[in-house]
Structure formats: structure tokens, C-alpha cells
Enzyme design. Structure first.
Site, mmCIF file in Angstrom:
data_model
loop_
_atom_site.group_PDB
_atom_site.id
_atom_site.type_symbol
_atom_site.label_atom_id
_atom_site.label_comp_id
_atom_site.label_asym_id
_atom_site.label_seq_id
_atom_site.Cartn_x
_atom_site.Cartn_y
_atom_site.Cartn_z
ATOM 1 N N GLU A 236 0.883 -1.169 0.000
ATOM 2 C CA GLU A 236 0.000 0.000 0.000
ATOM 3 C C GLU A 236 0.912 1.207 0.000
ATOM 4 O O GLU A 236 1.524 1.542 1.016
ATOM 5 C CB GLU A 236 -0.910 -0.027 1.231
ATOM 6 C CG GLU A 236 -2.160 0.836 1.060
ATOM 7 C CD GLU A 236 -1.993 2.247 1.570
ATOM 8 O OE1 GLU A 236 -1.576 3.107 0.761
ATOM 9 O OE2 GLU A 236 -2.265 2.486 2.744
ATOM 10 N N CYS A 270 -1.664 9.039 2.542
ATOM 11 C CA CYS A 270 -1.549 8.464 1.204
ATOM 12 C C CYS A 270 -2.776 8.779 0.359
ATOM 13 O O CYS A 270 -2.690 8.819 -0.869
ATOM 14 C CB CYS A 270 -1.330 6.953 1.284
ATOM 15 S SG CYS A 270 -2.595 6.105 2.252
#
Length: 481
Positions: A236, A270
Site C-alpha cells: 500500500e 496516502c
């Protein structure tokens, strides 16, 4: 050159050492991994209902709510007033993943298509030892995505926290210990990069779940590929998440939500909104609303309750973010937020500090401002570009090497046709998650995933359990005559 034997966490806002942790020597690391593998064998034999029962006692974590907020602020810099949200979110994700564990891990029967005298089913079985490498920006939230589902599925977990937030992993270990998790099913490891590589490549480590930068993800994948055998890896990674404001959007609501999605945690997420495309008919109104909201942020000491915008994580990050803004301005972008609005006795004039003033940039485009619109900023900066309509917006939203989330802002409640347009655009966007009228949010019932340089693999939802187990097919011929 002698490899470092320890790591020291520097508090972002005052640049003072906070805590030091000694790295685990390689021989001790090998022994720790071996103990975890042995503990996993026993743990996998514990009935699922009993594993879930222990998991429900993870609410021990919530009992630390008075201690965690300031401790977290001192490690990574987020305003103390905002850290209760990470505690709540961690507990909520844990509760959801526990609530679906029994169904997600149940045998898949095929009795509807079994022939007479036959029985077939598919069983989900644990992988073994799972190494979770967590980042500093949302250390509890990112860790729980993999740690608890892996344990409930029958795996054992090694958690390597970021050197910036070592105490978060130790808190999680304490909560699991108090919940009654058997010894060595979960261990915290403070590791140098070379020791992390050793752990990744260890033959008893069967799966690696990494959250962090693209460069870090590439290093993890390279180490896994070079290990003996074939090791599973989930990555991720970064994002450059776009938002598109259509002509019929509720501008007051949309501006407030997008600003929060861009600047919360000083943009160090993110899935923060880093670029916004706005229909030309509402562009000026939208930009004006955003600027007024941003000007009212309180940048300063994150330990003070009135602060809602803290420092970025390090001096190096601050320099990189400022350079990206300066490069955009040199290329013709216009900065709408005067930096001096955020000067105060705590921050001074910001130069040489980790305090970065929030910034809204306009007059930007993909051909001349490639960095601010296409490279991850990971800071309190957003670029806003005018577009003529859906086709241009989707083209620009997809014009990125990242693909984590995207958001579309349109009045689907008053205009049913706008919802139809949204659903059409969902299929055109190359991204892991598409939001309607919200952003920067993880729903544990949905698969958290990315495409392109945002990584691969899945956490949360039923599919998060699939990633942390493997399928075992059972084919029985019961009747032989």
C-alpha cells in the site's frame, strides 16, 4: 562502515530526541522469528470462535485513550486535538473485521453442485508468519488493517513500526497481551533496513504487508523476490489523489470537505487530496471558498489544543515540500496563501523549521507543473485546475502514475442524472476507490486497494481475509460402490 545499533525518534515540532530503541541483532531476530513460527502452529489449532473471542478483547486498546494522544503527537507531530480520531478509527476497524471473521473464513461449500456420493468444499487456511511493516503517518490505523485480521485468521504477526513511531507498536502489543493473546503470536521488532531485509527473506516468514513509500515498496518487493521460494507481498504505497468538482456541486460543503481532505495531518496521508479539477462555471467561487477556509487554520505547537495544523514529520520533508511549491511558482503557478499569515512566536518565519504553511496553487497544468500535479507532495499543498467538463476532468485525473483514490463532487441528491454520470465515471477512473461527495476516508467494509504505483493487494473487507489466507480445496468421494 559500522551499521547503526539503534534508532532515535526526533519529535517533529521541537527537534528533540524522544525515545531510543536498540535494533534486534540478527541472531536474536532469527530466534524471535522461529518462536513466532512455533507459536503460530499452536495458534492455528485454536478454534476460530476462540480466536475471535480474544480479538474482541482488543478494546483494551481503547482504555489507553488518555495516554495515546500526546504520546502520538510527540512521535509524529499531528495536533493532539485530532488523535482521538485515530483511536476511534482503529477500534472501529477492529470491530468490523471481527464481526465478519466467521463468515469470511468459513468453508465454501459446493453441495448445490456436488454429484451423488461426493462432497467438495474450499477452506481458508492461515499462511503462517506474517511480517507487517507500518508507516508513521497513521501508525495505528494502518497496522490494524493487517495485524488483527492476520491473527484472527490463524497467522502469527511480526510488526515492524516506523522508527518515527516505535511506541505505537508497543502499545498494540500491550493491548493484545491484555486481551489474552498467547505469547509470541505477536511480536514487535525494531529493525534497521538490513535487518528488515533479513526478516523479509527469512524462510519462516510467508507474507509481507508493507505500507509506505514507493521506494520502500520497491525495496520490499526486491527483497522478497530475491528470497528463496515464493513469498506473498502486499504493497500500500503512495497517492496523488484527485478531486473533481462538477458544476452542480454544493460548493460550501464541497470546499470545506476538500480542504479538510487536503490539509488534515498536514497533508501527510496516502489518500489526501493533492489536486483538484473544477468545472469552469464554478471555479472562481470554489477557489475563493477554499482560500478563506485555509487562511483560518491555526499552525503551531501540536501539543496545544487550539492548533489544527501541526508540523510535517521532519526538516527534510519540509525542505522538499517548500521546493515543490517554489518550483511550481517559478513555472507560472500562483500561490494564494501568504506564508506570513502563519508566522507566530512558536513558528517564527518558518524557514529552517518543520512548520510548513498551507498553500493553495492555481494557474497550474499538467504540462508545466508536473511535480505539483503529478508527484506526491505529502504535505499541506493543493493545486487547483479549471476544466471544461467531465471528459477533460477524467483525462487529467487518470494522468498520474498513482491510483489510490479519486473523488467526484456533484449534487446526486437533487439531480438523479448526476448520480448516473458519477457511476459512468467510476468505470472510467483508474483507481482503487472512487468517492462521491467525500474523500480521505477508509470504510472497513470496502476493500482498501490501489493500482499503478499505489501498489497492489487488499486490506480490510472480506477480501482482506482472503489476502491473509490461502485456499485449500477438499475433494471427497464418499461413496465408492
Amino acid at each position: 562502515m559500522v551499521a547503526p545499533a539503534s534508532q532515535t525518534t526526533i519529535t517533529p515540532h521541537n527537534q528533540k530526541p524522544l525515545v531510543t530503541r536498540t535494533y534486534t541483532p540478527e541472531s536474536d531476530l532469527d530466534a524471535a522469528i522461529t518462536r513466532t513460527a512455533e507459536a503460530q502452529t499452536a495458534w492455528s489449532r485454536v478454534p476460530l470462535k476462540d480466536r475471535i473471542a480474544i480479538g474482541t478483547k482488543f478494546d483494551e486498546f481503547q482504555k489507553m485513550s488518555d495516554e495515546i494522544p500526546l504520546e502520538l503527537t510527540l512521535q509524529m507531530g499531528r495536533p493532539v486535538s485530532q488523535n482521538a480520531g485515530e483511536i476511534r478509527g482503529t477500534v472501529d476497524r477492529a470491530k468490523y473485521m471481527l464481526s465478519i471473521a466467521e463468515s469470511a473464513l468459513a468453508d465454501v461449500g459446493l453441495q448445490d453442485t456436488d454429484k451423488p456420493g461426493f462432497r467438495r468444499f474450499i477452506r481458508r487456511v492461515p499462511l503462517g508468519v506474517v511480517l507487517v511493516i507500518a508507516p508513521w503517518n497513521f501508525p495505528y490505523l494502518t497496522s490494524i488493517n493487517s495485524v488483527l485480521p492476520a491473527i484472527i485468521a490463524g497467522n502469527a504477526v511480526l510488526l515492524k513500526p516506523s522508527p518515527q513511531t516505535p511506541l505505537t507498536a508497543e502499545r498494540m502489543a500491550l493491548a493484545l497481551q491484555r486481551a489474552g493473546l498467547p505469547e509470541d503470536v505477536f511480536q514487535v521488532l525494531h529493525l534497521s533496513p538490513s535487518l528488515a531485509t533479513f526478516a523479509i527473506q527469512h524462510p519462516l516468514v510467508k507474507f509481507v504487508s508493507f505500507t509506505g513509500s514507493v521506494i520502500g515498496g520497491q525495496a520490499v518487493e526486491k527483497a522478497a523476490v530475491e528470497a528463496s521460494g515464493f513469498k506473498g507481498v502486499a504493497l500500500e504505497l503512495g497517492g496523488k489523489d484527485p478531486a473533481y468538482v462538477r458544476a452542480d456541486a454544493d460548493l460550501a460543503y464541497t470546499a470545506a470537505e476538500i480542504v479538510d481532505g487536503a490539509f488534515f495531518n498536514s497533508g501527510q496521508s496516502c489518500c489526501a487530496v493533492e489536486r483538484v479539477y473544477v468545472h469552469e462555471s464554478v471555479y472562481d467561487d470554489f477557489v475563493g471558498r477554499c482560500v478563506e477556509i485555509v487562511k483560518n487554520y491555526k499552525l503551531g505547537d501540536p501539543t496545544k489544543p487550539e492548533t489544527n495544523l501541526g508540523p510535517v514529520v521532519s526538516l527534510a520533508s519540509a525542505l522538499r515540500i517548500r521546493k515543490q511549491v517554489q518550483d511550481a511558482i517559478k513555472a507560472g503557478a500562483k500561490a494564494l496563501i501568504p506564508e506570513e499569515l502563519f508566522y507566530n512566536p512558536e513558528t517564527g518565519n518558518l524557514d529552517g523549521t518543520t512548520y510548513v504553511a498551507p498553500q493553495v496553487l492555481i494557474d497550474v497544468n499538467h504540462s508545466e507543473h508536473t511535480s505539483v500535479l503529478q508527484e506526491e507532495t505529502f504535505g499541506p499543498v493543493v493545486g487547483i485546475q479549471k476544466v471544461s467538463g467531465d471528459e477533460e476532468a477524467v483525462h487529467l485525473m487518470n494522468d498520474s502514475r498513482y491510483g489510490l483514490t479519486a473523488s467526484i463532487w456533484t449534487n446526486a441528491h437533487k439531480n438523479p442524472e448526476s448520480q448516473e454520470v458519477f457511476l459512468r465515471l467510476v468505470d472510467e477512473l483508474n483507481t482503487g476507490t472512487v468517492f462521491l461527495n467525500r474523500c480521505d476516508y477508509l470504510d472497513p467494509a470496502l476493500a482498501w486497494t490501489g493500482v499503478k504505483y499505489s501498489g497492489r493487494g487488499v486490506s480490510l473487507s472480506k477480501f482482506g481475509y482472503d489476502q491473509l489466507t490461502c485456499a485449500k480445496s477438499v475433494h471427497m468421494k464418499v461413496k465408492t460402490s
